[in-house]
Design an enzyme around this catalytic site. Structure first.
Site: not given
Length: 284
Positions: A102, A232, A260
């Site tokens: 991320s 995600d 995610h």
């Protein structure tokens, strides 16, 4: 082995290593508001058993690293990038395999582009170069959550903070992949280790960024592996496809049903061999 406070780039950062120092080093870079606890200890140990020297660390304002007042981080995105570079120099002999998730993936991209001599291989997990007109938008439920966030917990009440963070993780998880008991254990560990959870929750979101990288992806020279959740909701899979297409010779590993989220244990039988294979290149 064990946690250690090291002085890098003018600040104190908390680190932990696994495996023999002489093995190829892997630097794990966490995401926004995420301490190193989110790189699961058992995952780190499995990588170490595969012959790697694994380095995880608390980003600024997470865990036991340097912490700033809530809403007033005394650093920029460039400082977070320089922190990673400094750790590579201090703990990895100046060159490492770097794995970022991320926001940590954004940091890893900048390190690979601006400091290619420090990066043996690059792995980008659940990340992107940021929003762009030709990339899929986050799911509507995520947009709605950002527009109308849940009330803040009482930051002095650890259990209230744990409940708040667990629900936040639930929002981003894959539709059938959320293991509440597992996530709650990681969150409780992170809260217990962290100097100021309010700063953790707030400060990364207001840090001045380091600029978009998409127009520079062609400059990445390190062999690259892109790992992404097929479900995600924040960076839908099209972001991973873009990264794999625009970074020269990048490979793509899509994880069915994963959102995610930090790599769940259900993926390790796939992810660990992939990482060990990808990082088999010597760093020297």
């Amino acid at each position: 082995m064990g946690e250690a406070i090291v002085h890098v780039n003018g600040v104190d950062l908390c680190t932990e290593t696994f495996g023999a120092p002489g093995e190829p080093p892997i630097l794990l870079v966490s995401g926004m508001a995420a301490s190193m606890d989110w790189w699961d200890t058992d995952l780190c140990r499995r990588l170490a058993l595969g012959g790697r020297h694994v380095i995880r660390y608390d980003l600024r304002d997470t865990g036991r690293s340097v912490t700033y007042p809530p809403g007033a981080p005394g650093y920029t995105g460039d400082d977070l990038i320089d922190d990673a570079v400094g750790l590579i120099d201090l703990l990895a002999g100046g060159r490492a395999h770097i794995v970022g998730i991320s926001m940590g993936g954004a940091i890893a991209q900048h390190v690979a582009i601006d400091h290619p001599e420090r990066v043996a291989t690059l792995t980008l997990v659940s990340t992107s170069t940021g929003p762009d007109d030709d990339l899929p938008r986050m799911e509507e439920r995520i947009e709605a959550a950002f527009a109308d966030p849940a009330p803040e917990p009482d930051w002095s009440d650890p259990e209230a903070v744990v409940d708040h963070l667990v629900e936040g993780q639930r929002l981003f998880a894959g539709p059938d992949a959320f293991d509440e008991a597992y996530v709650r254990g990681i969150v409780r560990q992170a809260v217990a280790r962290t100097i100021d959870m309010e700063s953790t929750a707030k400060n990364h979101a207001v840090v001045k960024g380091s600029g978009a990288t998409r127009h520079r992806l062609g400059e990445v020279t390190a062999p690259t592996l892109v790992i992404h959740g097929g479900a995600d909701p924040f960076f839908p899979p099209g972001h991973a496809v873009m990264l794999a297409r625009e970074i020269n010779r990048a490979q793509l590993l899509m994880l069915d049903g994963v959102g995610h989220e930090p790599l769940p244990p259900s993926t390790w039988d796939i992810v660990v061999p992939a990482l060990l294979g990808h990082t088999a290149t010597p760093t020297g």
